[in-house]
Motif scaffolding. Structure first.
Motif, short mmCIF file in Angstrom:
data_model
loop_
_atom_site.label_atom_id
_atom_site.label_comp_id
_atom_site.label_asym_id
_atom_site.label_seq_id
_atom_site.Cartn_x
_atom_site.Cartn_y
_atom_site.Cartn_z
N ALA A 162 18.61 -10.06 -17.62
CA ALA A 162 16.93 -9.91 -16.67
C ALA A 162 18.09 -10.58 -15.10
O ALA A 162 18.27 -11.81 -15.01
CB ALA A 162 16.61 -11.11 -16.79
N GLY A 163 17.28 -10.76 -14.13
CA GLY A 163 17.30 -10.36 -13.10
C GLY A 163 18.05 -10.17 -12.13
O GLY A 163 18.77 -10.79 -10.92
N ARG A 164 19.33 -9.57 -13.20
CA ARG A 164 20.35 -8.98 -12.39
C ARG A 164 21.16 -7.53 -12.11
O ARG A 164 20.11 -7.44 -12.50
CB ARG A 164 22.03 -9.95 -13.41
CG ARG A 164 21.44 -10.63 -14.31
CD ARG A 164 21.75 -11.94 -13.46
NE ARG A 164 22.64 -13.40 -13.77
CZ ARG A 164 20.86 -14.76 -14.29
NH1 ARG A 164 20.20 -14.30 -13.51
NH2 ARG A 164 21.64 -15.58 -14.41
N SER A 182 24.41 2.71 -25.58
CA SER A 182 24.78 1.97 -24.27
C SER A 182 23.43 2.29 -23.81
O SER A 182 22.86 1.72 -22.85
CB SER A 182 25.85 2.75 -23.62
OG SER A 182 26.94 2.12 -24.87
N LEU A 183 23.31 3.79 -23.51
CA LEU A 183 21.27 4.49 -23.36
C LEU A 183 20.21 3.83 -23.33
O LEU A 183 19.27 3.70 -22.20
CB LEU A 183 22.04 5.66 -22.65
CG LEU A 183 20.68 6.81 -21.82
CD1 LEU A 183 20.91 6.26 -20.54
CD2 LEU A 183 20.74 7.84 -21.83
N LYS A 184 20.14 3.04 -24.50
CA LYS A 184 19.18 3.15 -24.99
C LYS A 184 19.10 1.81 -24.93
O LYS A 184 17.87 0.91 -24.02
CB LYS A 184 19.62 2.89 -26.40
CG LYS A 184 19.19 4.22 -27.41
CD LYS A 184 19.47 4.12 -29.30
CE LYS A 184 19.13 5.66 -29.85
NZ LYS A 184 19.14 5.45 -31.19
N PHE A 185 20.72 0.75 -24.51
CA PHE A 185 19.77 -0.10 -23.91
C PHE A 185 19.62 -0.65 -22.43
O PHE A 185 19.00 -1.06 -21.89
CB PHE A 185 21.06 -1.05 -23.97
CG PHE A 185 21.81 -3.24 -23.07
CD1 PHE A 185 21.30 -3.60 -23.72
CD2 PHE A 185 21.95 -2.46 -22.24
CE1 PHE A 185 20.50 -5.00 -23.79
CE2 PHE A 185 21.72 -3.74 -21.96
CZ PHE A 185 21.29 -4.88 -22.45
N ALA A 186 19.78 0.47 -22.04
CA ALA A 186 20.09 0.34 -20.05
C ALA A 186 18.05 0.73 -19.95
O ALA A 186 18.05 -0.20 -19.41
CB ALA A 186 21.16 1.57 -20.26
N ARG A 187 18.16 1.79 -21.39
CA ARG A 187 16.79 1.79 -20.78
C ARG A 187 15.67 0.28 -21.29
O ARG A 187 14.34 0.09 -20.36
CB ARG A 187 15.75 3.31 -21.64
CG ARG A 187 16.76 4.15 -20.86
CD ARG A 187 16.39 5.50 -21.52
NE ARG A 187 16.48 6.77 -21.16
CZ ARG A 187 17.31 7.97 -21.45
NH1 ARG A 187 16.86 8.09 -22.91
NH2 ARG A 187 17.69 9.34 -20.77
N ARG A 188 15.70 -0.51 -22.78
CA ARG A 188 16.28 -1.78 -22.63
C ARG A 188 15.53 -2.61 -21.99
O ARG A 188 14.42 -2.66 -21.51
CB ARG A 188 16.11 -1.67 -24.42
CG ARG A 188 15.76 -2.62 -25.16
CD ARG A 188 15.95 -2.63 -26.12
NE ARG A 188 17.48 -2.65 -26.87
CZ ARG A 188 17.75 -3.33 -26.42
NH1 ARG A 188 17.83 -4.82 -26.67
NH2 ARG A 188 19.26 -3.46 -27.16
N ALA A 189 16.56 -2.10 -21.01
CA ALA A 189 17.05 -3.89 -20.53
C ALA A 189 16.26 -3.65 -18.87
O ALA A 189 16.03 -4.83 -17.86
CB ALA A 189 18.07 -4.13 -20.22
N GLU A 192 13.76 -5.27 -17.01
CA GLU A 192 13.61 -6.77 -16.37
C GLU A 192 15.43 -6.92 -15.43
O GLU A 192 15.22 -8.38 -15.09
CB GLU A 192 14.28 -7.69 -18.52
CG GLU A 192 13.10 -7.76 -19.08
CD GLU A 192 12.26 -7.97 -18.16
OE1 GLU A 192 12.14 -8.83 -17.84
OE2 GLU A 192 10.70 -7.34 -18.88
N THR A 193 15.69 -6.12 -14.66
CA THR A 193 17.56 -6.52 -14.06
C THR A 193 16.33 -6.31 -12.63
O THR A 193 15.42 -5.53 -12.42
CB THR A 193 18.25 -5.62 -13.98
OG1 THR A 193 17.56 -3.70 -14.32
CG2 THR A 193 18.30 -5.85 -16.07
N GLU A 194 17.45 -6.84 -11.58
CA GLU A 194 17.17 -6.47 -10.30
C GLU A 194 17.62 -4.81 -10.20
O GLU A 194 16.65 -4.24 -9.14
CB GLU A 194 18.04 -7.51 -9.60
CG GLU A 194 17.62 -7.33 -8.23
CD GLU A 194 18.78 -8.40 -7.46
OE1 GLU A 194 19.47 -7.33 -5.74
OE2 GLU A 194 19.16 -9.25 -7.16
#
Length: 256
Positions: A162-164, A182-189, A192-194
């Protein structure tokens, strides 16, 4: 002495106290210093196995695989004040709840904090090191994460990034870690990221042998861009990265 900090020639540098005593394997750091004042640090995190308490040795393939990445980053960023620290884990496995590489990464981040308080840190991890980078990203000095062919799953905590600023790169022919996860994680994260960018490399496998120049260009360009945005230091944008991922790109995934 296993736990030592070394310079780029491999010479021992004082100031890295032993983390553990006795015969317990210990992590080690290799430091490629910046030219002049250190204004940022890249911490490289290598791969490993699901479970193993065997000691990681310098000649093992997983840490050796990160050496070309370290050299590429140093050549591009050293003159701009980026130091490149390479962590060699204490043991080869993730080891379930022990999360051995994460403990080592936390130790290394503590060393960075002691020597370079307040400078931005960029975590670059391959395979298991990609998982380690994601999990260690909640350290307050971490500004960005590059996860190369990372070992991610539905259990990987997205809140840590988050925020990164985050870049995930995965080859379509990877048979050891999952591009789909990896793609699922990318879409989930991503919410919350910058910023979060996912790059799918056509024809590339797990060990980054194929399309090596692209792996390196993406990693180094992303780190330099993030470092410049964070600090305001005039680091020229990488023209290769600019062609591959424009700074305004937000689509997931980018397919190359």
């Amino acid at each position: 002495m296993a736990n030592r900090r070394t310079d780029e020639r491999g010479d021992a540098v004082p100031g890295a106290p032993r983390r553990n005593a006795g015969s317990v394997p210990e992590p080690a750091l290799t430091v490629r210093a910046a030219s002049g004042q250190t204004k940022g640090v890249v911490l490289l995190l290598h791969g490993g196995r699901s479970r193993s308490y065997n000691r990681v040795r310098a000649g093992n393939l997983s840490p050796a695989r990160m050496v070309p990445v370290a050299r590429h980053l140093q050549r591009a960023g050293g003159r701009h004040g980026l130091a490149v620290w390479s962590l060699r884990n204490s043991v080869r496995g993730w080891n379930g709840e022990d999360m051995s590489p994460l403990q080592d990464a936390r130790w290394a981040l503590g060393r960075i904090r002691q020597e370079h308080p307040g400078v931005p840190v960029y975590l670059v991890g391959h395979s298991m090191g990609g998982l380690t980078a994601v999990c260690a990203a909640d350290d307050p000095q971490v500004d960005g994460v590059v996860a190369l062919a990372p070992w991610l799953s539905g259990e990987t905590p997205a809140a840590r990034v988050a925020g990164r600023k985050v870049l995930i790169v995965h080859g379509t022919e990877d048979r050891l870690t999952s591009p789909a996860e990896s793609l699922k994680f990318a879409r989930r994260a991503a919410p919350e990221t910058e910023s979060l960018q996912y790059v799918s490399l056509k024809g590339a496998g797990h060990f980054m042998f194929r399309r090596l120049a692209v792996w390196n260009a993406l990693t180094t360009g992303f780190v330099l861009r993030a470092f410049s945005e964070k600090t305001g230091f005039p680091v020229p944008d990488d023209p290769v990265l600019g062609r591959l991922i424009p700074s305004s790109a937000s689509s997931i995934p980018v397919v190359l």
